[in-house]
Design an enzyme around this catalytic site. Structure first.
Site, mmCIF file in Angstrom:
data_model
loop_
_atom_site.group_PDB
_atom_site.id
_atom_site.type_symbol
_atom_site.label_atom_id
_atom_site.label_comp_id
_atom_site.label_asym_id
_atom_site.label_seq_id
_atom_site.Cartn_x
_atom_site.Cartn_y
_atom_site.Cartn_z
ATOM 1 N N GLU A 146 65.051 -5.966 -2.445
ATOM 2 C CA GLU A 146 65.765 -7.249 -2.347
ATOM 3 C C GLU A 146 67.271 -7.096 -2.566
ATOM 4 O O GLU A 146 67.694 -6.434 -3.524
ATOM 5 C CB GLU A 146 65.203 -8.237 -3.392
ATOM 6 C CG GLU A 146 63.777 -8.631 -3.106
ATOM 7 C CD GLU A 146 63.238 -9.705 -4.056
ATOM 8 O OE1 GLU A 146 64.027 -10.271 -4.854
ATOM 9 O OE2 GLU A 146 62.025 -9.978 -3.992
ATOM 10 N N GLU A 182 64.374 -14.915 3.749
ATOM 11 C CA GLU A 182 63.532 -15.906 3.056
ATOM 12 C C GLU A 182 64.334 -17.162 2.712
ATOM 13 O O GLU A 182 65.410 -17.076 2.079
ATOM 14 C CB GLU A 182 62.957 -15.280 1.765
ATOM 15 C CG GLU A 182 62.066 -16.249 0.992
ATOM 16 C CD GLU A 182 61.164 -15.582 -0.039
ATOM 17 O OE1 GLU A 182 61.231 -14.352 -0.194
ATOM 18 O OE2 GLU A 182 60.401 -16.314 -0.687
ATOM 19 N N LYS A 191 60.165 -2.065 0.689
ATOM 20 C CA LYS A 191 61.088 -3.213 0.811
ATOM 21 C C LYS A 191 61.811 -3.420 -0.506
ATOM 22 O O LYS A 191 61.202 -3.285 -1.579
ATOM 23 C CB LYS A 191 60.298 -4.476 1.186
ATOM 24 C CG LYS A 191 61.157 -5.744 1.245
ATOM 25 C CD LYS A 191 60.481 -6.874 1.992
ATOM 26 C CE LYS A 191 59.498 -7.667 1.174
ATOM 27 N NZ LYS A 191 60.074 -8.334 -0.016
ATOM 28 N N ASP A 238 55.435 -8.056 -4.002
ATOM 29 C CA ASP A 238 55.355 -8.221 -5.455
ATOM 30 C C ASP A 238 55.013 -9.678 -5.798
ATOM 31 O O ASP A 238 54.853 -10.031 -6.967
ATOM 32 C CB ASP A 238 56.619 -7.731 -6.170
ATOM 33 C CG ASP A 238 57.874 -8.440 -5.727
ATOM 34 O OD1 ASP A 238 57.811 -9.295 -4.826
ATOM 35 O OD2 ASP A 238 58.948 -8.120 -6.276
ATOM 36 N N ASP A 245 56.403 -3.513 -1.609
ATOM 37 C CA ASP A 245 57.607 -3.943 -2.327
ATOM 38 C C ASP A 245 57.963 -2.997 -3.462
ATOM 39 O O ASP A 245 57.098 -2.639 -4.284
ATOM 40 C CB ASP A 245 57.362 -5.327 -2.946
ATOM 41 C CG ASP A 245 57.937 -6.451 -2.108
ATOM 42 O OD1 ASP A 245 58.785 -6.184 -1.228
ATOM 43 O OD2 ASP A 245 57.532 -7.602 -2.336
HETATM 44 O O1 KIV Z 1 56.515 -10.498 -2.315
HETATM 45 C C1 KIV Z 1 56.306 -10.998 -1.208
HETATM 46 O O2 KIV Z 1 55.177 -11.359 -0.833
HETATM 47 C C2 KIV Z 1 57.443 -11.146 -0.323
HETATM 48 C C3 KIV Z 1 57.290 -12.102 0.834
HETATM 49 C C4 KIV Z 1 57.274 -13.482 0.322
HETATM 50 C C5 KIV Z 1 58.289 -11.885 1.887
HETATM 51 O O3 KIV Z 1 58.454 -10.567 -0.517
#
Ligand code: KIV
Length: 272
Positions: free
Chosen positions: A120, A188, A118, A51, A90
């Site tokens: 968070e 991160e 993914k 994202d 994401d």
């Molecule tokens: O959104 C993204 O690109 C990420 C990476 C920075 C790990 O989550």
């Protein structure tokens, strides 16, 4: 393609066996078909439709305006020219607030071609979401440390896990993500020592971005590692165009350096 035939050489099983054999995983972000084809030619093993497209593609100052439809659109663009890499997409801000919404959002990304989603955070509610998705056959990558979707709560993009208490909470959350069924974990902007500790405590691979050299693999935002993002880059970024005359040569150098353990160097890490 015939029924029960896979379409790509790099699957989650392949990544897990690479990890078990101690082979580092090279991941980069991409948001479009041309770059996806290029990353495939360069041997990038996993592509993240992050994202971060909110910053990099849309010009926002955070990822929070990004919608699930936009991530699904960019996932479909990337997948069209992907023949090799494992694709992670994401779940954007506020798209996984409860189990029903999370499954609907994840379905949109999987139907667009993602191999894994993914999300968070490793608090109790995120652990419930991970468990809910995994039980319904959605592979999940967790993400701890600096959580860009929480930037307005954090008050800026800051290194996380420097204090003993936060580091030990993050360690517990990493174990909980794995126990809930996450098969990968992005770390991160945390001290390198914490990246090392968490990686050693888990059986699933960790993918670092500013988490030191001991993670199981590395990821960077493509535009950052090509040195074309405006402004001062974060400390964990290396400009791979420096010394190379083409994007392809720069990406190949990234893959080589991740796999040999040359990147990240100590200058890209954070002290505890
Ligand atoms: O959104 C993204 O690109 C990420 C990476 C920075 C790990 O989550």
């Amino acid at each position: 393609m015939g029924y029960l035939q896979g379409d790509k050489p790099i699957t989650i099983s392949k990544l897990l066996s690479m990890h078990a054999a101690g082979e580092k995983i090279a991941m980069l972000t991409a948001y479009d078909s041309t770059m996806s084809a290029l990353l495939n030619r360069c041997g990038v093993e996993s592509i993240l439709i992050g994202d971060s497209l909110g910053n990099v593609i849309q010009g926002h100052s955070s990822t929070t305006p990004v919608t699930i439809e936009q991530v699904a659109y960019h996932t479909a663009c990337v997948v069209r020219s992907n023949s090799q890499a494992f694709v992670i997409s994401d779940l954007p801000f506020a798209s996984y607030g409860d189990p029903t919404q999370a499954l609907e959002s994840a379905a949109q990304l999987m139907q667009a071609g993602a191999d894994m989603v993914k999300l968070e955070g490793g608090g109790d509610w995120q652990i419930d979401i991970i468990e809910h998705l995994v039980k319904r056959s959605v592979p999940v990558c967790a993400h701890l440390g600096l959580l860009p979707q929480s930037v307005h709560v954090l008050g800026g993009y800051k290194v996380q896990g420097k204090s003993k208490d936060v580091a030990s909470l993050m360690h517990e959350q990493a174990l909980a993500c794995e126990a809930a069924g996450a098969q990968m974990l992005v770390l991160e902007a945390i001290p390198s020592s914490l990246g090392k500790l968490i990686t050693a405590s888990l059986t699933i691979p960790t993918i670092g971005i500013g988490a030191g050299p001991d993670c199981s693999g590395q990821v960077l935002v493509l535009q950052d590692m090509l040195g074309i993002s405006p402004g001062k880059p974060p400390k964990f970024v290396k400009d791979f165009m420096d010394g190379h005359t083409s994007i392809e040569a720069a990406v190949k150098a990234y893959v080589r350096e991740v796999k040999s353990g040359r990147f990240p160097g100590p200058e890209h890490g954070f002290a505890g």
